[in-house]
Design a protein around this motif. Structure first.
Motif, short mmCIF file in Angstrom:
data_model
loop_
_atom_site.label_atom_id
_atom_site.label_comp_id
_atom_site.label_asym_id
_atom_site.label_seq_id
_atom_site.Cartn_x
_atom_site.Cartn_y
_atom_site.Cartn_z
N PHE A 66 0.83 -1.21 0.00
CA PHE A 66 0.00 0.00 0.00
C PHE A 66 0.86 1.25 0.00
CE2 PHE A 66 -3.79 -2.35 0.63
CZ PHE A 66 -3.55 -3.32 1.59
N SER A 67 0.59 2.11 -0.98
CA SER A 67 1.24 3.41 -0.99
C SER A 67 0.55 4.30 0.05
CB SER A 67 1.11 4.04 -2.37
OG SER A 67 -0.26 4.32 -2.62
N PRO A 68 1.15 5.41 0.42
CA PRO A 68 0.50 6.31 1.39
C PRO A 68 -0.90 6.74 0.95
CG PRO A 68 2.80 6.93 1.12
CD PRO A 68 2.54 5.86 0.11
N SER A 69 -1.06 7.04 -0.33
CA SER A 69 -2.39 7.49 -0.77
C SER A 69 -3.39 6.33 -0.76
CB SER A 69 -2.32 8.13 -2.16
OG SER A 69 -1.84 7.20 -3.10
N ARG A 360 -8.41 -2.94 -1.23
CA ARG A 360 -8.52 -1.57 -1.71
C ARG A 360 -9.55 -0.83 -0.86
NH1 ARG A 360 -10.20 1.41 -7.34
NH2 ARG A 360 -9.32 3.38 -6.65
N GLY A 361 -9.21 0.40 -0.51
CA GLY A 361 -10.12 1.18 0.32
C GLY A 361 -11.36 1.62 -0.45
N LEU A 362 -12.37 2.01 0.31
CA LEU A 362 -13.63 2.45 -0.31
C LEU A 362 -13.61 3.92 -0.70
CD1 LEU A 362 -16.62 0.86 1.62
CD2 LEU A 362 -16.26 0.88 -0.83
N LEU A 363 -12.70 4.67 -0.09
CA LEU A 363 -12.72 6.12 -0.32
C LEU A 363 -12.05 6.49 -1.64
CD1 LEU A 363 -11.98 7.32 3.32
CD2 LEU A 363 -14.18 7.24 2.15
N THR A 364 -12.58 5.89 -2.69
CA THR A 364 -12.06 6.19 -4.02
C THR A 364 -12.65 7.52 -4.49
OG1 THR A 364 -13.93 5.02 -4.95
CG2 THR A 364 -11.92 3.74 -4.58
N THR A 365 -12.14 8.00 -5.60
CA THR A 365 -12.65 9.25 -6.15
C THR A 365 -14.14 9.14 -6.44
OG1 THR A 365 -10.49 9.49 -7.20
CG2 THR A 365 -12.23 10.96 -7.96
N GLU A 366 -14.52 8.01 -7.00
CA GLU A 366 -15.94 7.81 -7.34
C GLU A 366 -16.82 7.93 -6.08
OE1 GLU A 366 -16.84 3.79 -8.51
OE2 GLU A 366 -18.92 4.25 -8.97
N PHE A 367 -16.38 7.28 -5.02
CA PHE A 367 -17.18 7.29 -3.80
C PHE A 367 -17.21 8.67 -3.17
CE2 PHE A 367 -19.42 5.25 -0.46
CZ PHE A 367 -18.98 5.79 0.74
#
Lengths: 400, 391
Positions: A66-69, A360-367
């Motif tokens: 996992f990268s920081p972002s 993968r986290g949920l806080l994607t751009t789409e979300f």
């Protein structure tokens, strides 16, 4: 001091486990405890508002993975609750809260949901012509003389599958019920056990037809229902499937609940467009194991396409569209022999397994775009809880 | 000289006009009931600062001045000026509100529970929302096309989240030659105009339902107009649901809805004995215009016959009463989060049919017939037990 302890009681209780995890991770990866704590602190104050245990459960100490972002995309339980309050109108919650109401709602819309054989409610409830029993004696009598077996019993309100039983048959001679786990229990003793669950006190029990699972899934996972948790966002022009996570029972499990890995069950990420299983895991954090095959059947999981996938998605989205003010919905969908079966609706809790399994986290751009455009501030009148200011929360959700 | 309402508001004259109208009401009551203005003011003062918070307007509207019907101060105190919002906030869980307010959710649940309600012919809603296999439309053109070629007539149209009959229409027929819809009351409207004006009125959507064929007795009395019941149920924990009050809402004149709205539509409302279904006192408000028209113009008149058909309304036994009560109580159990339930039930020719469940049932509607106040001993005990325990 007392106020500090009260406010941080949960964190204090978790401290020994956090310490244990920190030392384990240092041993496994070489990452110092100080570096871990720095990251925990940063993610705690970040958009996902993770708590320390979640940091370990999601495996976010792993810099190679996992990268920081990417770490900041992970959504924690607390933030999930806040987002739920922003996106879901509290006046609509009862449709999800009570399984009985959900059942009536889905049945009324002609959507597939398990048939209910009987209700056991001390205070009485009505569900068309389904018999409702208010006393243990009446319920026991029905279990002996009127119930159809096999039957699946679950509380009207519960979490993580607590209090759920599958009863395979009734032995009249011995006056005992045979459970799916192999246990045999007397009828009265069974009802006493039901009464012992906290969720039974103010709600009741549903006795419903077990889902006839698709043979392909039964072949791989066993007879316990392996449902898909579908996360749905309801846009102005209709609902869309955001994520899908398949919950796979293992061993003698009565339900498929993942329970942060504690149940021993598996979780798998499923491609929302194709229904193909992308990754299946067991356990969380340092103990996570990626599995190519089911541990019991030995049959492959990764790469398999869930049957009736388009129908499952379509049915789920039809149901979601009927509740437009619940803009972030979590549906449990079983893959039945003849098609999908809607089990229940939640408005929280689906964030964990989809993130762990999918890595993968949920806080994607789409979300985040969805939250920004659809967040509303609703009054919370059931409990006195200050709703976070919309702008403040949205500010915190910006990924730096 | 009668000043326009807006002008009165701007000049700050409305409170003064309200006070003046109450004085007129006081004089009228002195003539009708023989009670001095001073006695009335004394009573108003006691009730205004009592637990019921009944103001002067309510005192006259509900006929509390009448010592024959409210012989004691206790009886008068039972009449309250509470907002339904207050009662609902203390007794009903807010998370159950959408189930009542959103008709599509409500009817889906009723259907799933096998409770009778009027068939839905079509739904207009954005965002792919539907109601099972019922035709559903999300564009004005598709809705208009269906009205021309697929709709069954007559139908009753209403908004998905409407209240008090606002936005409701009764469409009797479609005239293909003129491409117009015939509404109740003789009005005609173009199909597209209808869709724009009514169907698209609210973003939550619109639904079109079958007209309920009323019981022949009700039809005869009301002259084909709607006359439904308001059944107020108090749902306790151990004791289960109980029918608390029942009111018969009787429409009159050109009104397509039986909503009373403080008598401004000329409709009537009658008290019904919960145990027997016998209609007691029926009243009509001699008022036109808005409820704030003034207390004097809102004194209720007892009536014994329907204003249009002249059929007897008081003293009759409503049809299928036991079945209606049974349906109401059985349905009440299905909504445990709502302790104060206000059901609207139609008396159909095949039996009772559920119209809607109101989350914030009107308190004044129950009190209009002037038989008994809302806050009687039964309600007080119920409220104390359940409101005190919170939700």
């Amino acid at each position: 001091m007392k106020r500090f302890i009260r406010a941080n009681l949960k964190a204090i209780k978790k401290a020994p486990r956090v310490r244990e995890q920190a030392l384990l991770v240092r041993k496994m990866t070489g990452k110092s405890v100080a570096a871990q704590l720095r990251e925990i602190r940063s993610l705690r104050h970040g958009p996902g508002r993770l708590d320390p245990l979640e940091y370990y459960e999601f495996g976010l100490y792993d810099d190679a993975r996992f990268s920081p972002s990417a770490k900041r995309e992970f959504l924690g339980k607390q933030r999930n609750r806040e987002i739920d309050r922003l996106l879901n109108n509290p006046q609509w919650r009862s449709v999800a809260d009570s399984k009985l109401v959900t059942h009536a709602f889905l049945t009324g819309l002609g959507l597939p949901t398990p048939k209910i054989y009987a209700l056991y409610y001390r205070k009485g409830r009505s569900l068309a012509s389904v018999p409702c029993f208010r006393t243990p004696e009446a319920m026991a009598d029905f279990l002996r003389n009127g119930m159809r077996y096999p039957v699946f019993a679950k509380p009207s309100r519960s979490h993580f599958g607590e209090g759920a039983f599958r009863i395979n048959s009734f032995d009249r001679e011995a006056d005992r019920l045979r459970l799916n786990t192999g246990e045999e229990i007397g009828v009265e003793a069974f009802l006493l056990r039901l009464a012992g669950f906290p969720s039974t006190k103010n709600s009741g029990y549903l006795f419903q037809e077990p889902i006839a699972q698709h043979p392909e899934i039964t072949r791989i996972c066993g007879s316990c229902v392996a449902s898909v948790r579908m996360l749905v966002l309801v846009y102005d022009d209709g609902p869309r499937l955001l994520r899908a996570a398949w919950r796979i029972p293992v061993g003698q499990a009565v339900t498929d609940n993942f329970v942060h890995g504690a149940s021993g069950n598996m979780g798998a990420s499923v491609n929302p467009d194709t229904g193909v299983v992308e990754r299946a895991v067991r356990g969380v954090g340092a103990t996570i194991v990626e599995a190519e095959a089911h541990p019991d059947s030995g049959l492959p999981l990764r790469g398999m396409r869930l049957p009736h996938w388009e129908a499952a998605v379509s049915t789920c989205l039809d149901a979601a569209a009927a509740l437009p003010r619940l803009q972030f919905q979590h549906w449990d969908v079983a893959i039945g022999q003849d098609g999908p079966v809607l089990i229940e609706l939640n408005y929280s809790g689906g964030h964990f397994v989809s993130q762990v399994a999918g890595r993968r986290g949920l806080l994607t751009t789409e979300f985040l775009d969805f939250v920004r455009t659809h967040a509303k501030r609703f009054q919370t009148v059931d409990r006195v809880q200050p709703a976070m200011e919309r702008s403040k929360l949205l500010g915190l959700l910006r990924i730096r | 000289m009668k000043l326009p309402r807006q002008l009165m508001k701007k000049l700050g004259l409305r409170p003064l006009m309200k006070e003046l109208s109450q004085l007129r009401a006081a004089r009228e009551v002195r003539q009708l009931a023989g009670k001095s203005v001073l006695s009335q003011l004394r009573e108003i003062g006691r009730l205004r600062f009592g637990s019921g918070r009944l103001d002067a307007s309510g005192y006259y509207m509900f006929g509390v001045y009448d010592d024959a019907r409210f012989p004691s101060h206790t009886a008068k105190q039972e009449v309250v000026g509470w907002s339904p919002r207050v009662v609902a906030a203390r007794l009903n869980k807010e998370r159950w509100r959408a189930i009542c307010d959103d008709k599509l959710v409500f009817y889906a649940i009723l259907k799933g529970l096998d409770f009778p309600f009027s068939e839905i012919y079509a739904v207009y809603c954005g965002a792919e929302r539907s109601f099972g296999s019922v035709p559903s439309f999300s564009t004005p053109d598709s809705m208009a096309e269906f009205l021309r070629d697929g709709m069954r007539y007559p139908f009753f149209g209403k908004t998905v989240d409407g209240m008090q009959g606002r936005g409701a229409t009764l469409v009797r027929a479609y005239d293909r030659a003129s491409d117009r819809l015939h509404l109740a009351g003789g009005e005609e409207i173009g199909v597209e105009e209808y869709v724009r004006e009514y169907v698209m009125r609210r973003p939550t959507g619109y639904l079109c339902q079958a007209l309920i064929r009323q019981h022949p007795l009700i039809d005869q009395i009301c002259g084909g107009r709607v006359g439904s019941l308001r059944m107020v149920v108090l749902k306790g924990e151990e004791e289960g649901p109980r029918l608390f009050r029942s009111i018969w809402k009787i429409s009159a004149g050109e009104s397509i809805s039986d909503h009373f709205l403080h008598g401004t539509r000329g409709n009537m409302v009658g008290h019904v004995d919960p145990g027997t279904g016998v209609v007691g006192r029926v009243i009509r408000i001699n008022a036109t215009g808005r409820p704030s028209a003034g207390a004097a113009r809102r004194l209720a008149t007892e009536v014994h016959v329907h204003s249009d058909t002249h059929e007897r309304v008081s003293g009759i036994t409503l049809p299928d009463w036991e079945r209606t009560v049974s349906l109401c109580l059985k349905a009440a159990i299905a909504f445990p989060g709502i302790r104060h339930q206000a059901w609207d039930i139609a008396m159909g020719e095949k039996g009772p049919s559920i119209l809607e469940l109101n989350f914030r049932g009107a308190i004044d509607l129950i009190q209009f017939p002037g038989v008994r106040g809302f806050n009687d001993a039964q309600f007080q005990a119920f409220f104390t037990r359940y409101a005190a325990n919170g939700k």
